[in-house]
Scaffold this active site. Structure first.
Site, mmCIF file in Angstrom:
data_model
loop_
_atom_site.group_PDB
_atom_site.id
_atom_site.type_symbol
_atom_site.label_atom_id
_atom_site.label_comp_id
_atom_site.label_asym_id
_atom_site.label_seq_id
_atom_site.Cartn_x
_atom_site.Cartn_y
_atom_site.Cartn_z
ATOM 1 C CB CYS A 50 -0.993 0.007 1.150
ATOM 2 S SG CYS A 50 -0.277 -0.463 2.716
ATOM 3 C CG HIS A 100 15.104 1.689 -3.689
ATOM 4 N ND1 HIS A 100 14.769 2.954 -3.257
ATOM 5 C CD2 HIS A 100 13.941 1.014 -3.821
ATOM 6 C CE1 HIS A 100 13.460 3.043 -3.151
ATOM 7 N NE2 HIS A 100 12.926 1.879 -3.485
#
Lengths: 433, 272
Positions: A50, A100
């Site tokens: 989300c 990342h």
């Protein structure tokens, strides 16, 4: 070959964009299969939560790859204009992608630093790609290492410890007063949202029973049912306090519902057994003075907020240790990734064999001093021919596979078989933002 | 003097484990827990060996002078700690017990250590039994005292809403209160037995069960105090903070009865 990441997260995109671009269940499988079907996409994984949508791929030509993934996202939600998507996207290449993903998996990039859910989501994304065979050597290793790194960060730092929400902070405090919540009873007075959450957390932590008391009896009944607890009439809640151990108060009353004298009397009738009050109401519903009574502990919403903030600060400090672990693992992975390149492998292989030839030739020539210069030249030529013939097929195979994921496997195998050490050139080391 | 050698090994081990346990208390992480326990174990074992050798050399239980009494007290304290740790797993307790053990043992080492011949008047099996009970009781009351101190600290952190490393290391209030209660319910019968065996021995040695010797008087005061403490918990709900304070006051009484009486008051209990 390059690793490429195109994605957006809570740091770059508003929720309206994130929710529309998110992939769930079957959409995810269809998505990775569709992406992998493109010739230039060698491997792909989509991480969709989300808070982020990130597409990890390995490609031959990075610019083309990035464009392909952008098109893919646009095709997924055609009614969002491409520029509107692009403005929220970030792209990383090679080492940038590694850093990342490692940071994401270790929950260093999360909205609430240190939350544990993300690691599971990374695992799921990887498993889905693995199951649908859209990954290869590089992404497999990348994701396995990201999970490994995340676990290291979790065990070697205290990033996941201590509560960072008000209701969890309340439960943690309760555990410092009562060793075993299983033998304790909680009471919820009023039905503010935060109070309900705190009561639910007590239930999840194994509290024996929750008693609900509310002006609205039906509402109390509903809540009690959801906690598997029971209802006390609102007029009687002070009486009930003699038998409960944790009181969560969150009524909408404008004044003190629980007063100093009440608590003094109750604690006496409880034979001084400790009583823990959590006042989550604004304005406060419990007289703050009661904290002075022996064996009574009162925490209001500001106190809990302060606990949460201290814990968040502690997590941020731990996150710095996490960053160090990530940097270490990124270094290791990048080294491995660089060494996979085919061309340096070929050079290293040639050098190694030539080195062996030269040394052995010198040794032999030292013993054969009677040879004429022509004879020396002939023997030199002979050894050259032998190694060239032996190396011919392997080198052709390596060059042929150089531009596919297989090439990496070949290169790795050659490196291991011939024990080659490859010095990595520094070019291509920088990632693009 | 083999017993002195083992005694000194124990002293060094307790010094190291005190340092290690204190470091553990300050450190953010779990700290050198296993190391602390291993060193404590080594100290306890060599102390046990020292006491056994000394018992054989002296041919009676070696609790006849202040050095021996304090040495045995240290041993009993560590024994109590290990038992509590085995049952409750409150390893922070070590950070409180070990310093006390070390202080007691190093004071003991500063006193004359030779084994002396016992006054024939004092020679009796009751002597050993009496002193063992009395000192074991003192060790149990010391555990209650430390639990009380830990309780007051933790209670203060919770009330004043200060959350430091010590707060995170200390266990919950009701465990500490429970430990206090159990230690006293353990120590109380030991003290009772200590007083009874002592008066039986007094009958043998002095021909009277009770002669209001200062040590006897103070033991009786202690006994009454702890009896009142147990009673008030059960009947009036004097638990938590009050019980913690009482355990601390009781401990002051224990120290006075144990050491202070000998130093300040005259009596037959003066160690030979």
């Amino acid at each position: 070959m390059d690793i490429i990441l195109v994605g957006l997260s809570h740091n770059t995109a508003p929720v309206e964009i994130r929710e529309r671009l998110s992939f769930s269940g079957e959409q995810l499988i269809a998505g990775i299969l569709r992406l992998r079907a493109h010739e230039e996409v060698l491997e792909c994984v989509i991480l969709s939560t989300c808070n982020r949508v990130e597409v990890y791929t390995t490609v031959e030509k990075p610019e083309l790859g990035v464009a392909r993934v952008k098109d893919f996202l646009h095709a997924y939600q055609p009614d969002i204009p491409l520029e509107r998507i692009t403005q929220h996207l970030y792209t990383h290449k090679n080492e940038g992608v590694v850093r990342h993903l490692f940071r994401v998996a270790a929950s260093l990039d999360s909205m609430v630093i240190g939350e544990a859910q993300i690691l599971g989501q990374v695992k799921d994304a990887f498993d889905c790609a693995l199951l649908n065979k859209t990954t290869g050597v590089v992404l497999n290793k990348l994701f396995k290492k990201s999970i490994f790194t995340a676990k290291r960060v979790r065990t070697e730092t205290r990033i996941g410890e201590s509560a960072v929400s008000i209701s969890f902070a309340a439960v943690e405090l309760a555990k410092k007063i009562f060793s075993n919540l299983r033998s304790k009873t909680g009471m919820l007075v009023g039905a503010g949202e935060m109070g309900e959450l705190a009561a639910q957390n007590l239930v999840n932590s194994g509290i024996k029973e929750i008693v609900v008391s509310n002006r609205n009896y039906d509402r109390a009944l509903d809540l009690a049912r959801s906690y598997n607890g029971r209802v006390a009439r609102f007029e009687d809640f002070l009486q009930e306090m003699v038998n409960v151990d944790v009181v969560i108060c969150s009524t909408g009353a404008p004044n003190y519902v629980i007063r100093f004298e009440d608590v003094q009397d109750i604690i006496h009738r409880r034979n001084n057994r400790p009583l823990f009050f959590i006042d989550i109401s604004v304005p406060r519903n419990i007289d703050p003075e009661i904290n002075k009574i022996g064996n009574v502990f009162l925490y209001d919403i500001d106190d809990l907020q302060a606990v949460v903030e201290t814990n968040l600060k502690a997590r941020k400090e731990e996150a710095e240790k996490g960053e160090k672990i990530v940097a270490e693992e990124v270094g290791k992975f990048t080294q491995w990734f660089k060494s996979l390149e085919v061309v340096p492998t070929i050079i290293a292989l040639k050098d190694k064999v030539e080195e062996i030839r030269r040394k052995e030739l010198e040794r032999t020539m030292g013993r054969l001093r009677s040879l004429s210069p022509e004879e020396v030249q002939i023997i030199d030529g002979l050894t050259n021919t032998i190694i060239n013939k032996i190396l011919h097929n392997p080198l052709v195979a390596l060059k042929l596979e150089a531009h596919s994921t297989n090439g990496l496997l070949y290169a790795e195998a050659v490196r291991k078989l011939f024990n080659l050490e490859i010095t990595v050139s520094e070019k291509d080391n920088q990632s693009e933002e | 003097m083999l017993n002195i050698l083992f005694f000194k090994i124990a002293l060094v081990a307790y010094f190291i484990s005190t340092a290690s346990f204190l470091y553990q208390l300050m450190s953010r992480r779990e700290g050198p827990k296993r190391f602390s326990f291993a060193i404590t174990g080594i100290g306890f074992l060599s102390h046990t060996v020292a006491l056994i050798i000394r018992t054989i050399e002296a041919a009676h239980i070696p609790i006849t002078n202040l050095h021996e009494a304090m040495s045995f007290f240290s041993w009993a304290l560590v024994l109590a700690f290990l038992l509590v740790e085995y049952k409750y797993r409150i390893y922070v307790l070590g950070s409180f017990v070990l310093p006390l053990t070390f202080i007691s043992l190093i004071s003991s080492s500063a006193l004359p250590m030779e084994i002396k011949m016992l006054d024939p008047m004092l020679q009796s099996a009751w002597l050993g039994v009496h002193t063992v009970f009395a000192i074991m009781g003192a060790a149990a009351f010391s555990i209650a005292f430390l639990a009380g101190v830990m309780y007051l600290l933790q209670e203060w952190f919770l009330k004043s809403k200060r959350f430091n490393i010590l707060y995170s290391k200390l266990p919950s209030l009701d465990i500490l209160d429970d430990l206090n209660y159990r230690a006293i319910s353990f120590g109380f019968p030991l003290l009772t037995l200590g007083i009874i065996t002592g008066s039986i021995w007094a009958e043998y040695a002095w021909g009277t069960y009770w002669n209001w010797d200062p040590k006897q008087t103070w033991s009786l005061i202690l006994w009454l105090f702890y009896a009142a403490m147990l009673h008030s918990r059960l009947s009036a709900g004097w638990r938590g903070k009050k019980a913690a304070y009482m355990a601390i006051i009781g401990f002051v009484g224990v120290v006075f009865t144990f050491v202070g009486v000998n130093l300040l008051l005259q009596g037959k209990h003066i160690f030979a």
